[in-house]
Design an enzyme around this catalytic site. Structure first.
Site, PDB file in Angstrom:
ATOM      1  N   ASP A 111       0.882  -1.162   0.000  1.00 20.41           N
ATOM      2  CA  ASP A 111       0.000   0.000   0.000  1.00 20.41           C
ATOM      3  C   ASP A 111       0.923   1.216   0.000  1.00 20.41           C
ATOM      4  O   ASP A 111       2.097   1.134   0.368  1.00 20.41           O
ATOM      5  CB  ASP A 111      -0.941  -0.010   1.207  1.00 20.41           C
ATOM      6  CG  ASP A 111      -2.133   0.932   0.974  1.00 20.41           C
ATOM      7  OD1 ASP A 111      -2.067   1.763   0.043  1.00 20.41           O
ATOM      8  OD2 ASP A 111      -3.132   0.849   1.718  1.00 20.41           O
TER       9      ASP A 111
HETATM   10  C1  BGC Z   1      -4.978   3.295   0.036  1.00 16.18           C
HETATM   11  C2  BGC Z   1      -5.026   2.295  -1.097  1.00 16.18           C
HETATM   12  C3  BGC Z   1      -4.784   3.000  -2.394  1.00 16.18           C
HETATM   13  C4  BGC Z   1      -3.445   3.702  -2.327  1.00 16.18           C
HETATM   14  C5  BGC Z   1      -3.090   4.452  -3.597  1.00 16.18           C
HETATM   15  C6  BGC Z   1      -3.755   4.177   0.004  1.00 16.18           C
HETATM   16  O1  BGC Z   1      -3.920   5.248   0.864  1.00 16.18           O
HETATM   17  O2  BGC Z   1      -5.058   2.621   1.273  1.00 16.18           O
HETATM   18  O3  BGC Z   1      -6.264   1.658  -1.116  1.00 16.18           O
HETATM   19  O4  BGC Z   1      -4.861   2.091  -3.454  1.00 16.18           O
HETATM   20  O5  BGC Z   1      -3.485   4.662  -1.283  1.00 16.18           O
HETATM   21  O6  BGC Z   1      -3.891   5.568  -3.746  1.00 16.18           O
END
Ligand code: BGC
Length: 739
Positions: free
Chosen positions: A222
């Site tokens: 993530d």
């Molecule tokens: C989120 C993810 C997301 C990623 C990219 C993170 O803050 O938890 O779900 O895909 O950011 O935007």
């Protein structure tokens, strides 16, 4: 082509906010990876993962909380296909979704992005979504792996979860999707699990995901989830995002583990190679129409007293509430897309019926009393009111959790005032996470759960209100009476950086049904403008197949969701009252019947055993056809062979084990009878004494005075029972004085 260590280190760290690093010398191009899940969020300039910057227009489908209520896997697959096409059209290789985390608490700020409190629903719907995306040559990213069930302290919190609960509740959706669909990527979550960051957990990313489940794709972090890059690499975390990451690259270069690095590099290259070239433009109108169809199926009709719905289009309808005019159709944060267009319910209703509108409240700040008074006046004049109420944007989002389930006070006040002057009031809700219906539920005639429905939600609501579509959504999560009733209430969001999942497997309806805690609307609930009946349940003796007939007994076409639950009647562990094991959505014309056949595999009857570290089953079960988690319509009892290997008897086995054993049980009973002169107790006092010492390890029983059996005798008996020797044992249990 040979890559240098520096090039390899660059490859396993992102090249930019949304892309992998290119190694031009070696002919490795960069590919783009962007959010997800319910629409494409491709930022052409800059990058942020909080939904702040602009992105190219794309179709905003209903977020997971909405579309989960459709219980329609083929619909999810079609939406997935459309997402795959949009990704290809924008040259995006991987779309970051779906999110299949379990709704442990209704307060999780990101519940709008997740499907359900139930692992089976999450797994089936998520699998269909991934199948759809990947069928178009774009990759999915299954997230957030694992146990990311809250936003509070999401980057540091440790979810303390026991083995059985992880296996039965928090992992199965991931397991189903990995095994069945092989998503191109799995995204590891921010949090720690039992003290170890998901990104650094070798058990999670390698032992379980790759070795046990057979995952063949790439693990991506993530955004910002990596704390210690070297530890993450060794755990099997391939690609750190976003990039570039000078510190991480240096840490990798300092690491003396080329095997781990090469494995991750190979996976990054494989991902880059499987990325397809840019696709054709997508059909914006067709995707909008699909978004509308999906939104219709996401709507759940909760209450319809006196058949207030569908509306009578001949009469003027009073439409109240700013949400009718300014729909909130998606949640805030990384999933927020720029829609290709937006339908408002007010426009859609006005186009098809006679409507008078009053905004009733403000979504921003300001004095709303005049607006409320005007709305109440409108409510007095018209026969039926449709009042749009819900959570304004600031009430729920990625990044923080909610504190309560209440609607804003001004909207609650408005509902009371409108309902007081118009008994035919229908409330249409806009919300990502569930909201409390208490205090006003009984004073309105109708309630429509409108979730966040994506860009075509307004038209879909009009379709349902006017009866152009028959509502068919079912709740994929319970609406509790009070948030305090939720089993995680005292343990959410935890203390500091620790959150204990003390409720174990009793999540959502598994708890409410087991503890007989009343809820406002149970999991699986949803009304229709017609009615369905079930009959002729036939179940194989071992429960592996069943068939049931569903009949539409009303005079409108409609869709029903057949829900199959299993209740373990004699499990050796405390098990939920019932658990959803299968569902099928069926469409039926008036008076039409259909026979649905369902197969249940052994997992449907299993629990996770912490002694064998495996799925075990056996004994009697009830297979139930239910309207929802609370209302069982038909039931049948089935029996399954025990999967547990017979445990060999030892001196540490309990008195009960020895008495229950087919070889030693009769011997002991006979011996006890001869000692006590006819009774069947092992020591004086009969059966009740046996019960009292039943759980005692046999070895310890022999240490009590007057117990006429020695350890040596027991050892011989154990060998006999475990089939290792055959001897005459009758003399072994003579009273000590005779020996
Ligand atoms: C989120 C993810 C997301 C990623 C990219 C993170 O803050 O938890 O779900 O895909 O950011 O935007």
């Amino acid at each position: 082509m040979h890559l240098t260590r520096t090039e390899k280190a660059a490859l396993v760290c992102g090249g930019s906010f949304w892309s992998t690093a290119a190694i031009e010398r070696a002919g490795v191009p960069s590919i783009m990876i962007t959010d997800g899940p319910h629409g494409l969020r491709k930022q052409s300039e800059g990058g942020d993962h909080l939904g702040l910057g602009e992105s190219v227009p794309s179709t905003c489908f209903p977020p997971a909380a909405g579309i989960a209520s459709s219980f329609n896997t083929s619909l999810l697959e079609r939406v997935g296909r459309a997402l795959g096409l949009e990704a290809r059209a924008e040259n995006v290789a991987v779309l970051l979704g779906p999110g299949v985390n379990i709704k442990r608490s209704p307060l999780c700020g990101r519940n709008f992005e997740y499907f359900s409190e139930d692992p089976h629903v999450s797994g089936e719907l998520g699998a269909a979504w991934v199948r759809g995306i990947q069928s178009q040559g774009a990759g999915a990213s299954l997230k957030h792996f694992a146990a990311n069930n809250q936003e509070t302290n999401r980057m540091t919190v440790s979810a303390e979860i026991d083995e059985r609960t992880l296996r039965e509740i928090y992992l199965p959706a991931f397991e189903t999707i990995v095994k069945r669909e092989q998503p191109w990527t799995v995204m590891c979550s921010y949090n720690r699990i039992n003290g170890v960051y998901a990104a650094e957990s070798r058990w999670l990313l390698t032992d379980l995901l790759r070795e046990e489940w057979g995952f063949e794709g790439l693990v991506i972090s993530d955004w910002g989830a990596v704390d210690d890059r070297a530890a993450a690499l060794r755990a099997g975390m391939d690609l750190e995002m976003p990039g570039p990451q000078a510190t991480s690259e240096a840490a990798i270069l300092a690491l003396d583990d080329d095997e781990a690095l090469d494995a991750s590099v190979a996976r990054v290259i494989h991902l880059v190679e499987r990325a397809n070239p840019q696709g054709e433009d997508f059909d914006v109108d067709a995707h909008h129409a699909l978004a509308r169809e999906a939104a219709v199926e996401s709507i759940v009709l909760l209450r319809n007293e006196g058949a207030v719905l569908p509306l009578d289009a001949e009469k003027t309808v009073g439409v109240i509430g700013e949400f009718a005019r300014s729909p909130r159709f998606q949640g805030a944060g990384s999933s927020q897309v720029v829609p290709t267009r937006v339908d408002s319910a007010l426009d859609a209703l006005t186009a098809r019926a006679s409507v008078e509108f009053a905004p009733g409240y403000l979504l921003g700040t300001g004095d709303a009393e005049a607006l409320a008074a005007e709305a109440v006046e409108l409510a007095r004049r018209v026969e039926t009111v449709v009042l749009f109420a819900g959570l304004p944007e600031g009430y729920e989002s990625e990044g923080f959790d909610r504190k309560d389930l209440f609607l804003p006070a001004d909207q609650l006040d408005l509902i009371h005032r409108v309902a007081a002057v118009n008994a035919r009031t229908v409330v249409v809700l806009t919300n990502g996470g569930v909201v409390s219906l208490e205090g006003w539920h009984d004073s309105v005639a109708g309630i429509v759960e409108g979730w966040l429905l994506g860009q075509a939600g307004g038209a879909a609501i009009a379709d349902v209100l006017l009866g152009h579509a028959n509502p068919s959504g079912r709740l994929a999560e319970t609406i509790p009476v009070r948030v305090q009733d939720n089993p995680s209430y005292l343990g959410f969001p935890g203390d500091g950086d620790i959150v204990r999942y003390g409720e174990g497997v009793f999540v959502g309806y598994r708890y409410y049904e087991s503890a007989e805690v009343p809820v406002r609307y149970p999991f699986g609930f949803g009304l229709s403008y017609t009615r369905f009946d079930y009959s002729d349940l036939e179940v194989a003796p071992d429960g592996s197949t069943l068939s049931v007939t569903v009949t539409n007994t009303g005079d409108r076409a409609g869709a029903d969701v057949v829900q199959v639950y299993v209740a373990a009647l004699e499990a050796p562990v405390r098990s939920p009252e019932r658990e959803l094991r299968a569902f099928r959505k069926v469409w039926l014309g008036p008076a039409q019947s259909i026979t649905v056949t369902v197969e249940l595999d052994s997992r449907a009857f299993s629990y996770w055993d912490v002694t064998t570290h495996g799925w075990e089953s056996g004994g009697s079960y009830e297979v139930q056809i239910a309207r929802n988690a609370h209302e069982v319509a038909l039931r049948a009892t089935v029996k399954r062979e025990s999967s547990m290997p017979a445990r060999p008897l030892s001196l540490d086995s309990s008195v009960n084990d020895w008495l229950g054993h087919p070889v030693t049980g009769p011997i002991f009973r006979r011996a006890a009878a001869s000692i006590s002169g006819g009774g069947d107790g092992l020591v004086e006092g009969g059966t009740s004494v046996l019960e009292m010492v039943g759980s005692m390890p046999m070895r310890r029983l022999t240490r009590f005075p007057d117990v006429p059996v020695t350890e040596k005798q027991l050892r011989v008996l154990a060998r006999v029972a475990n089939n290792r020797v055959v001897v005459k044992v009758v003399r072994l249990l003579k009273p000590t004085s005779d020996r």
